[in-house]
Write a protein that holds these residues in place. Structure first.
Motif, PDB file in Angstrom:
ATOM      1  N   ALA A  22       0.780  -1.211  -0.234  1.00  0.00           N
ATOM      2  CA  ALA A  22       0.289  -0.070  -0.083  1.00  0.00           C
ATOM      3  C   ALA A  22       1.009   1.214  -0.016  1.00  0.00           C
ATOM      4  CB  ALA A  22      -0.885  -0.035   0.943  1.00  0.00           C
ATOM      5  N   THR A  23       1.965   1.076   0.802  1.00  0.00           N
ATOM      6  CA  THR A  23       2.982   2.340   0.791  1.00  0.00           C
ATOM      7  C   THR A  23       3.666   2.794  -0.521  1.00  0.00           C
ATOM      8  OG1 THR A  23       3.364   1.915   2.968  1.00  0.00           O
ATOM      9  CG2 THR A  23       5.033   3.437   1.757  1.00  0.00           C
ATOM     10  N   VAL A  24       3.750   1.430  -1.363  1.00  0.00           N
ATOM     11  CA  VAL A  24       4.468   1.576  -2.597  1.00  0.00           C
ATOM     12  C   VAL A  24       3.263   2.101  -3.809  1.00  0.00           C
ATOM     13  CG1 VAL A  24       5.158   0.407  -4.454  1.00  0.00           C
ATOM     14  CG2 VAL A  24       6.095  -0.121  -2.351  1.00  0.00           C
ATOM     15  N   LEU A  25       2.114   1.565  -3.458  1.00  0.00           N
ATOM     16  CA  LEU A  25       1.268   2.216  -4.640  1.00  0.00           C
ATOM     17  C   LEU A  25       1.032   3.618  -4.300  1.00  0.00           C
ATOM     18  CD1 LEU A  25      -1.156  -0.980  -4.052  1.00  0.00           C
ATOM     19  CD2 LEU A  25      -0.070  -0.511  -6.053  1.00  0.00           C
ATOM     20  N   ASN A  26       0.730   4.207  -3.098  1.00  0.00           N
ATOM     21  CA  ASN A  26       0.501   5.533  -2.839  1.00  0.00           C
ATOM     22  C   ASN A  26       1.673   6.317  -3.453  1.00  0.00           C
ATOM     23  OD1 ASN A  26      -2.241   5.177  -1.852  1.00  0.00           O
ATOM     24  ND2 ASN A  26      -1.301   4.632   0.165  1.00  0.00           N
ATOM     25  N   THR A  27       2.742   5.765  -3.667  1.00  0.00           N
ATOM     26  CA  THR A  27       3.649   6.509  -4.399  1.00  0.00           C
ATOM     27  C   THR A  27       3.784   6.866  -5.926  1.00  0.00           C
ATOM     28  OG1 THR A  27       5.445   4.712  -4.778  1.00  0.00           O
ATOM     29  CG2 THR A  27       5.381   5.944  -2.784  1.00  0.00           C
ATOM     30  N   PHE A  28       2.526   5.850  -6.624  1.00  0.00           N
ATOM     31  CA  PHE A  28       2.288   5.710  -7.880  1.00  0.00           C
ATOM     32  C   PHE A  28       1.352   7.126  -8.277  1.00  0.00           C
ATOM     33  CE2 PHE A  28       2.716   0.822  -8.234  1.00  0.00           C
ATOM     34  CZ  PHE A  28       4.276   1.198  -7.972  1.00  0.00           C
ATOM     35  N   GLU A  29       1.977   7.858  -9.408  1.00  0.00           N
ATOM     36  CA  GLU A  29       0.990   8.980  -9.665  1.00  0.00           C
ATOM     37  C   GLU A  29      -0.374   8.748 -10.194  1.00  0.00           C
ATOM     38  OE1 GLU A  29       1.236  13.174 -12.446  1.00  0.00           O
ATOM     39  OE2 GLU A  29       3.078  11.701 -12.169  1.00  0.00           O
ATOM     40  N   GLY A  30      -1.336   9.059  -9.742  1.00  0.00           N
ATOM     41  CA  GLY A  30      -2.571   8.777 -10.481  1.00  0.00           C
ATOM     42  C   GLY A  30      -3.469   7.493  -9.753  1.00  0.00           C
ATOM     43  N   PHE A  31      -2.503   6.964  -8.472  1.00  0.00           N
ATOM     44  CA  PHE A  31      -3.316   5.915  -7.890  1.00  0.00           C
ATOM     45  C   PHE A  31      -3.380   5.995  -6.602  1.00  0.00           C
ATOM     46  CE2 PHE A  31      -1.388   4.273 -12.040  1.00  0.00           C
ATOM     47  CZ  PHE A  31      -2.518   3.438 -12.616  1.00  0.00           C
ATOM     48  N   GLU A  32      -4.524   5.525  -5.841  1.00  0.00           N
ATOM     49  CA  GLU A  32      -4.388   5.603  -4.398  1.00  0.00           C
ATOM     50  C   GLU A  32      -5.179   4.696  -3.664  1.00  0.00           C
ATOM     51  OE1 GLU A  32      -6.483   8.997  -1.236  1.00  0.00           O
ATOM     52  OE2 GLU A  32      -6.994   8.859  -3.265  1.00  0.00           O
ATOM     53  N   VAL A  33      -4.724   4.206  -2.759  1.00  0.00           N
ATOM     54  CA  VAL A  33      -5.241   3.003  -2.023  1.00  0.00           C
ATOM     55  C   VAL A  33      -6.377   3.457  -1.125  1.00  0.00           C
ATOM     56  CG1 VAL A  33      -4.896   1.277  -0.248  1.00  0.00           C
ATOM     57  CG2 VAL A  33      -3.256   1.617  -1.997  1.00  0.00           C
ATOM     58  N   VAL A  34      -7.552   2.979  -1.199  1.00  0.00           N
ATOM     59  CA  VAL A  34      -8.597   3.664  -0.582  1.00  0.00           C
ATOM     60  C   VAL A  34      -9.485   2.857   0.489  1.00  0.00           C
ATOM     61  CG1 VAL A  34      -9.284   5.315  -2.045  1.00  0.00           C
ATOM     62  CG2 VAL A  34     -10.312   3.067  -2.134  1.00  0.00           C
ATOM     63  N   LEU A  35      -8.830   1.415   0.321  1.00  0.00           N
ATOM     64  CA  LEU A  35      -9.737   0.268   1.055  1.00  0.00           C
ATOM     65  C   LEU A  35      -8.613  -0.735   1.072  1.00  0.00           C
ATOM     66  CD1 LEU A  35     -13.342  -1.042   0.493  1.00  0.00           C
ATOM     67  CD2 LEU A  35     -11.418  -2.575   1.071  1.00  0.00           C
ATOM     68  N   GLU A  36      -8.502  -1.396   2.451  1.00  0.00           N
ATOM     69  CA  GLU A  36      -7.651  -2.693   2.720  1.00  0.00           C
ATOM     70  C   GLU A  36      -8.377  -3.494   3.337  1.00  0.00           C
ATOM     71  OE1 GLU A  36      -3.657  -2.286   4.097  1.00  0.00           O
ATOM     72  OE2 GLU A  36      -3.893  -0.086   3.620  1.00  0.00           O
ATOM     73  N   ALA A  37      -8.563  -4.872   2.903  1.00  0.00           N
ATOM     74  CA  ALA A  37      -9.145  -5.859   3.667  1.00  0.00           C
ATOM     75  C   ALA A  37      -8.393  -7.151   3.707  1.00  0.00           C
ATOM     76  CB  ALA A  37     -10.563  -6.306   3.059  1.00  0.00           C
ATOM     77  N   ASN A  38      -8.762  -8.126   4.911  1.00  0.00           N
ATOM     78  CA  ASN A  38      -7.963  -9.231   4.940  1.00  0.00           C
ATOM     79  C   ASN A  38      -8.711 -10.498   4.044  1.00  0.00           C
ATOM     80  OD1 ASN A  38      -5.820  -9.048   7.003  1.00  0.00           O
ATOM     81  ND2 ASN A  38      -7.504  -8.333   8.153  1.00  0.00           N
ATOM     82  N   ASN A  39      -9.814 -10.190   3.789  1.00  0.00           N
ATOM     83  CA  ASN A  39     -10.594 -11.418   2.767  1.00  0.00           C
ATOM     84  C   ASN A  39     -11.833 -10.729   2.147  1.00  0.00           C
ATOM     85  OD1 ASN A  39     -12.904 -11.624   4.790  1.00  0.00           O
ATOM     86  ND2 ASN A  39     -11.247 -12.069   6.243  1.00  0.00           N
TER      87      ASN A  39
END
Length: 218
Positions: A22-39
């Motif tokens: 998630a930390t890596v993804l949030n560094t990509f321009e134009g992309f943002e993690v808005v939800l995380e789930a275990n299953n």
């Protein structure tokens, strides 16, 4: 013109891996993690209070509600969302099953972040991302995951096209033989001939060729 921000959901029961990714993804321009789930069940529950994602990064093996069940639910209930499977799994039938549940791409968990970023961009812009898996099964003489140029489709017989359509399902080779009304040995011959003709090295290679060339729609 700037492209719309792509909202990403991550569904994976490995907490440390998910947090790091998630930390890596949030560094990509134009992309943002808005939800995380275990299953999958937790993902569905969180949709009540979180934005609906454009892209869902999905693991396959999870407790409570696994990747297969989750992908099937997403296909029925979030048809515009694109699923990118993040996995170490290398089972042909498992990959084919996920494709039939509407998955639009696969990335290995040990891929470099640049490959993940390229996969997300391709998924956003083209709606499908199969190059890494296609390359790994299309060219057995390279370890590179660089996308290969689309091959010029060779002439295929009606039986070969029929076989490609059936091999893109979850049927076993024996069941494909029964469906085609031929012997298992004849089906093996179709498979081996197409391996050579299409320069692929696995069943998934056959399926990805069929998808890329419009023989089957998934």
């Amino acid at each position: 013109m700037n492209k719309a921000l792509q909202k990403i959901a991550m569904v994976d029961d490995h907490n440390m891996l998910r947090a790091g990714l998630a930390t890596v993804l949030n560094t990509f321009e134009g992309f943002e993690v808005v939800l995380e789930a275990n299953n999958g069940r937790e993902f569905i529950d969180k949709l009540q209070t979180h934005p609906h994602p454009d892209i869902i990064l999905l693991d396959i093996h999870m407790p409570v509600m696994n990747g297969y069940e989750t992908a099937e639910w997403i296909k029925k209930n979030l048809p515009t969302a694109k699923i990118l499977v993040i996995t170490m799994l290398d089972s042909d039938l498992a990959i084919i099953k996920m494709l039939n549940f509407g998955v639009k791409g696969f990335v290995f968990k040990d891929s470099h972040p640049d490959q993940l970023r390229k996969a997300l961009i391709q998924l956003r812009d083209k709606g499908i991302c199969l190059d890494e898996f296609y390359a790994s099964r299309y060219n057995p003489e390279t370890d590179s995951y660089e996308a290969l140029p689309p091959p010029t489709p060779p002439q295929l017989s009606e039986k070969e096209v029929e076989f490609l359509k059936l091999v893109s399902t979850e049927l076993t080779y024996r069941e494909i033989a029964e469906e085609m009304g031929v012997s298992p040995r004849t089906v093996d011959s179709y498979r081996d001939t197409l391996f050579k003709k299409l320069h692929v090295i696995s069943r998934v290679g056959l399926v990805l060729f069929a998808v890329r060339n419009g023989i089957v729609m998934m």
